[in-house]
Design an enzyme around this catalytic site. Structure first.
Site, PDB file in Angstrom:
ATOM      1  N   CYS A  89      14.861  12.744 -14.038  1.00 19.63           N
ATOM      2  CA  CYS A  89      13.434  12.555 -14.302  1.00 19.63           C
ATOM      3  C   CYS A  89      13.192  11.777 -15.607  1.00 19.63           C
ATOM      4  O   CYS A  89      13.457  10.591 -15.629  1.00 19.63           O
ATOM      5  CB  CYS A  89      12.682  13.876 -14.234  1.00 19.63           C
ATOM      6  SG  CYS A  89      11.008  13.590 -13.619  1.00 19.63           S
ATOM      7  N   HIS A  95      13.965  16.023  -8.658  1.00 12.28           N
ATOM      8  CA  HIS A  95      14.608  17.202  -9.252  1.00 12.28           C
ATOM      9  C   HIS A  95      15.656  17.818  -8.341  1.00 12.28           C
ATOM     10  O   HIS A  95      15.347  18.657  -7.495  1.00 12.28           O
ATOM     11  CB  HIS A  95      13.539  18.223  -9.636  1.00 12.28           C
ATOM     12  CG  HIS A  95      12.753  17.748 -10.800  1.00 12.28           C
ATOM     13  ND1 HIS A  95      13.139  17.961 -12.107  1.00 12.28           N
ATOM     14  CD2 HIS A  95      11.644  16.982 -10.857  1.00 12.28           C
ATOM     15  CE1 HIS A  95      12.290  17.375 -12.913  1.00 12.28           C
ATOM     16  NE2 HIS A  95      11.372  16.771 -12.188  1.00 12.28           N
ATOM     17  N   GLU A 113      17.688  19.957  -9.111  1.00 12.54           N
ATOM     18  CA  GLU A 113      17.764  21.403  -9.384  1.00 12.54           C
ATOM     19  C   GLU A 113      16.654  22.142  -8.637  1.00 12.54           C
ATOM     20  O   GLU A 113      16.687  23.379  -8.545  1.00 12.54           O
ATOM     21  CB  GLU A 113      17.708  21.685 -10.887  1.00 12.54           C
ATOM     22  CG  GLU A 113      16.319  21.722 -11.508  1.00 12.54           C
ATOM     23  CD  GLU A 113      15.670  20.356 -11.672  1.00 12.54           C
ATOM     24  OE1 GLU A 113      16.322  19.354 -11.338  1.00 12.54           O
ATOM     25  OE2 GLU A 113      14.516  20.289 -12.122  1.00 12.54           O
TER      26      GLU A 113
END
Ligand SMILES: NC(=O)CC[C@H](N)C(=O)O
Length: 396
Positions: free
Chosen positions: A288, A372, A374
């Site tokens: 990001c 993202h 994650e």
């Protein structure tokens, strides 16, 4: 059973800089807040969203209509406090229930001093932002029984207008940690329930670190550190303004560039350090804001998007394999494809609007992703990028 918010929570207003005004109920702290109003389409994860440091100075509108159903707990957080400047929702169910719940969303917002408004037509607001672009807004929580006067409304519009635009704001160093620290896996167990099959790292068991990753904290989400640690990395987290020379003294096997709030372009300290570390040949991975900084350090440019990507269901295509992943997203800036230097190769593209989602250096072991992996909240389709980073570090 849903009870009416009227009579339970005091009134509140939301005013946008263009003069659009919404009436609702204050469900958080008293007072007022201003920031860039953005919408997030994720159906779950309100606590992770509120605590994501990338939302610093942004007021988040959640398009999913019922928010607060499962209360709050001490584990589903991306940082130790709420970073979003405010929260806008449609409906706050007055009954919340979950076996892990330790409190209600409303109490949490008040405790975290976060101004929030419910009872808003979030579809109308989202369509407005989608048509006219993200813009600044101001939420004013009124006293119980008070009426929003013209003075209050005009004041809120003026406050929204007076709030600086996100473009040009360096917020990474504002939210970054002040001191270098080692990530210890205290939230390990709950964050990693399940898994462990087929010889893959087992969740809930301690992995002995095989390599050392230095992670730049531009506003890092805890789940990123968990994902790195769960793949065998010892993680040292350093403040945003740490020089490349100081990072090299820590003898990293790999560098991680975190997510973070604000405009990437003014983060000249991070861009310079990243350039030096990549040139030194240290394997580097950015997510990001980290992706944007890696691109800027390589000579590309970034731009502010109309309303950005904020959600948990964005399709992204891997250009090398053709595989489409459903991804979690939260960004308002993007790397401009037209400005890519010859040694920066596009690897992923958004199937929503065609903007760049992933890049890799052709001359150095460095790559990055705009969304993202994650995924907190969100799907895990693109989690393979963490494995790719660890493999890159181990190859070195
Ligand atoms: N989540 C992030 O890291 C966001 C990066 C940057 N602040 C943007 O809005 O594009």
């Amino acid at each position: 059973m849903l009870l009416s918010l009227k009579g339970v929570f005091p009134p509140a207003i939301l005013a946008l800089a263009d003069g659009t005004v919404f009436l609702g109920h204050s469900i958080g702290a008293a007072g007022s807040t201003a920031g860039e109003v953005v919408f997030n389409t994720a159906m779950t994860g309100y606590q992770e969203i509120l605590t994501d440091p990338s939302y610093c100075q942004q007021i988040v509108t959640l398009t999913y209509p019922h928010i607060g159903n499962y209360g709050v707990n001490g584990e589903d957080i991306e940082a130790d406090k709420v970073h979003a400047a405010g929260l806008i929702i449609k409906d706050l169910p007055l009954l919340a229930s979950n076996f892990r719940m330790t409190g209600t969303l409303a109490d949490y917002l008040a405790r975290q001093n976060t101004v929030a408004i419910a009872g808003i037509d979030t579809r109308k607001l989202t369509r407005h932002l989608r048509t006219h672009g993200a813009q600044n807004g101001c939420i004013v929580a009124l006293a119980q029984g008070a009426q929003p006067t013209h003075g209050v409304i005009d004041g809120a519009i003026a406050a929204a207008k007076a709030t600086p635009s996100m473009a040009g704001l360096d917020l990474a160093r504002a939210v970054s940690v002040r001191q270098t620290y080692e990530w210890t896996q205290t939230e390990w167990r709950l964050a990693n329930l399940g898994g462990g099959a087929n010889g893959k790292p087992g969740y809930g068991v301690q992995i002995t670190p095989r390599l050392h990753v230095v992670a730049y904290d531009f506003g890092v989400k805890k789940n990123i550190l968990r994902m790195l640690a769960s793949r065998g990395a010892r993680v040292t987290v350093v403040p945003a303004q740490t020089s490349a020379a100081d990072v090299r003294k820590l003898q990293p096997d790999g560098i991680f560039l975190s997510n973070g709030p604000g405009d990437p372009e003014p983060c000249d300290y991070a861009i310079a350090a990243t350039r030096e570390l990549i040139d030194a040949g240290i394997p580097t991975f950015g997510i990001c804001l980290g992706h944007q900084i890696l691109a800027l350090a390589s000579g590309a440019s970034t731009f502010k998007m109309k309303f950005g990507h904020h959600g948990a269901n964005h399709p992204v295509k891997d250009l090398d394999t053709g595989r489409v992943s459903i991804t979690s997203q939260n960004h308002g800036f993007a790397v401009d494809e037209k400005t890519l230097p010859a040694n920066l190769r596009p690897t992923h593209v958004s199937l929503f609007d065609g903007t760049l989602q992933g890049l890799a250096r052709t001359d150095r072991p460095a790559f990055c992703f705009q969304g993202h992996p994650e995924a907190s909240p969100g799907p895990h389709d693109i989690g393979y990028l963490f494995d790719r980073f660890i493999a890159l570090v181990e190859k070195k």
